[in-house]
Design a protein around this motif. Sequence first.
Motif, PDB file in Angstrom:
ATOM      1  N   LYS A 152      25.216 -19.272 -74.470  1.00 13.57           N
ATOM      2  CA  LYS A 152      26.055 -20.327 -75.057  1.00 13.57           C
ATOM      3  C   LYS A 152      25.200 -21.459 -75.627  1.00 13.57           C
ATOM      4  CE  LYS A 152      30.068 -19.294 -72.147  1.00 13.57           C
ATOM      5  NZ  LYS A 152      31.072 -19.805 -71.187  1.00 13.57           N
ATOM      6  N   ASP A 184      25.938 -22.292 -82.066  1.00 14.99           N
ATOM      7  CA  ASP A 184      27.222 -22.688 -82.632  1.00 14.99           C
ATOM      8  C   ASP A 184      27.608 -21.681 -83.716  1.00 14.99           C
ATOM      9  OD1 ASP A 184      29.354 -23.874 -83.960  1.00 14.99           O
ATOM     10  OD2 ASP A 184      28.578 -25.897 -83.729  1.00 14.99           O
ATOM     11  N   LYS A 194      30.534 -20.923 -85.092  1.00 15.36           N
ATOM     12  CA  LYS A 194      31.474 -21.386 -86.108  1.00 15.36           C
ATOM     13  C   LYS A 194      30.745 -22.061 -87.267  1.00 15.36           C
ATOM     14  CE  LYS A 194      35.525 -24.346 -86.791  1.00 15.36           C
ATOM     15  NZ  LYS A 194      36.509 -25.257 -86.140  1.00 15.36           N
ATOM     16  N   ASN A 195      29.844 -22.999 -86.941  1.00 16.52           N
ATOM     17  CA  ASN A 195      29.100 -23.685 -87.998  1.00 16.52           C
ATOM     18  C   ASN A 195      28.047 -22.775 -88.623  1.00 16.52           C
ATOM     19  OD1 ASN A 195      30.237 -26.358 -88.208  1.00 16.52           O
ATOM     20  ND2 ASN A 195      29.464 -26.748 -86.162  1.00 16.52           N
ATOM     21  N   TYR A 250      35.448 -31.510 -87.491  1.00 16.84           N
ATOM     22  CA  TYR A 250      34.564 -30.456 -86.981  1.00 16.84           C
ATOM     23  C   TYR A 250      33.714 -30.941 -85.804  1.00 16.84           C
ATOM     24  CZ  TYR A 250      35.732 -27.839 -91.219  1.00 16.84           C
ATOM     25  OH  TYR A 250      36.405 -27.156 -92.204  1.00 16.84           O
ATOM     26  N   THR A 251      34.170 -32.015 -85.151  1.00 22.99           N
ATOM     27  CA  THR A 251      33.395 -32.602 -84.057  1.00 22.99           C
ATOM     28  C   THR A 251      33.308 -31.668 -82.850  1.00 22.99           C
ATOM     29  OG1 THR A 251      33.972 -34.864 -84.707  1.00 22.99           O
ATOM     30  CG2 THR A 251      33.223 -34.531 -82.438  1.00 22.99           C
ATOM     31  N   LYS A 252      32.094 -31.569 -82.280  1.00 25.00           N
ATOM     32  CA  LYS A 252      31.863 -30.777 -81.072  1.00 25.00           C
ATOM     33  C   LYS A 252      31.071 -31.608 -80.067  1.00 25.00           C
ATOM     34  CE  LYS A 252      32.252 -26.010 -82.596  1.00 25.00           C
ATOM     35  NZ  LYS A 252      31.706 -24.655 -82.374  1.00 25.00           N
ATOM     36  N   THR A 253      31.190 -31.232 -78.802  1.00 29.13           N
ATOM     37  CA  THR A 253      30.469 -31.916 -77.730  1.00 29.13           C
ATOM     38  C   THR A 253      29.635 -30.903 -76.955  1.00 29.13           C
ATOM     39  OG1 THR A 253      32.248 -33.545 -77.492  1.00 29.13           O
ATOM     40  CG2 THR A 253      30.684 -33.364 -75.669  1.00 29.13           C
ATOM     41  N   PHE A 254      28.408 -31.324 -76.609  1.00 30.96           N
ATOM     42  CA  PHE A 254      27.525 -30.444 -75.841  1.00 30.96           C
ATOM     43  C   PHE A 254      26.752 -31.267 -74.814  1.00 30.96           C
ATOM     44  CE2 PHE A 254      23.244 -28.652 -75.225  1.00 30.96           C
ATOM     45  CZ  PHE A 254      23.568 -27.411 -74.707  1.00 30.96           C
ATOM     46  N   HIS A 305      27.311 -35.514 -79.386  1.00 28.17           N
ATOM     47  CA  HIS A 305      28.507 -35.366 -80.221  1.00 28.17           C
ATOM     48  C   HIS A 305      28.020 -35.139 -81.651  1.00 28.17           C
ATOM     49  CE1 HIS A 305      31.154 -36.801 -76.993  1.00 28.17           C
ATOM     50  NE2 HIS A 305      30.234 -37.720 -76.755  1.00 28.17           N
ATOM     51  N   SER A 315      29.119 -33.363 -85.777  1.00 30.45           N
ATOM     52  CA  SER A 315      30.132 -32.790 -86.656  1.00 30.45           C
ATOM     53  C   SER A 315      29.480 -32.429 -87.984  1.00 30.45           C
ATOM     54  CB  SER A 315      31.276 -33.782 -86.889  1.00 30.45           C
ATOM     55  OG  SER A 315      30.802 -34.965 -87.502  1.00 30.45           O
TER      56      SER A 315
END
Length: 276
Positions: free
Chosen positions: A75, A78, A80-81, A140-144, A153, A155
């Motif tokens: 994991k 990303d 999707k991106n 399209y914001t993501k957090t990791f 954070h 995007s």
Amino acid sequence: MSITTILILIALGVGSAIIGAIVGIGGGIIIVPTLIFLGEHAILHGITPQTAIGTSTVILISTGLSASIAYLKNKQADLKNAFIFMIGIIPGAIVGAYFSQFLTIHSFNLYFGMFLIFMSIILMVRNRFKPIKLFQNEAYTKTFTDKEGKVYHYSIAPIPAVIATFFVGCLTGLFGIGGGALMTPLMIIVFLMPPHIAVGTSMIMIFVSSLTGATSHIIQGHVMWGYAVILIIASIIGANIGVKVNKNIKSDTVVLLLRLILMALGVYLIIKSVMG
């Protein structure tokens, strides 16, 4: 092919793949100049800038695929991106592969060296850059959260991302580097991706762009298949080792390693160009 040649190719394949998988550059920036060096000193025969680039591109398919699978399992990528980036990087790789036929050893060393030093400097001052709103899209914001507990954070705006990755693809096909030497810094600096995620996502880009670029190089007859087979087997082993190492080191260490490798190789290639 002698035993010494085979051992040299195995060491090159394993070593470049380990380093490439750790910092998300695929190993092409190590394989290409090394093959050219070995060719110039008659250790390997039939090596030109074009065959070094073409052979490297084929090898990066296996490196990118094996490392991508491992990063996806952890994991640390990303997906999707990654698909957004592919839209730009695929046609760019085709264009770059076409123009690679015009490179000489001197011009390759000079331009590639300058490019690597530029990227190293950009990484050195990356924390001074403010986020570029053009490349950000809140939808399209993501957090990791990384292993140290640091929360990121980020995007990505699709259209600017496609345009940027098209130019990355051009460099990928031109230099046979898999795009990672530029994609990883780009994702960290411009798109604010966490270093570990940037490395994993970059390996997916390396696989896709190399697959595309390799097709063009194969058509043009730029692949030394005898060397490629040995390097492919060795690079698969090295890539899996590199993924395991990456998982256990700090994000800042990943960036530092990437910066040092790019700077050292860049300086070496420019000196080689000037002295040659």
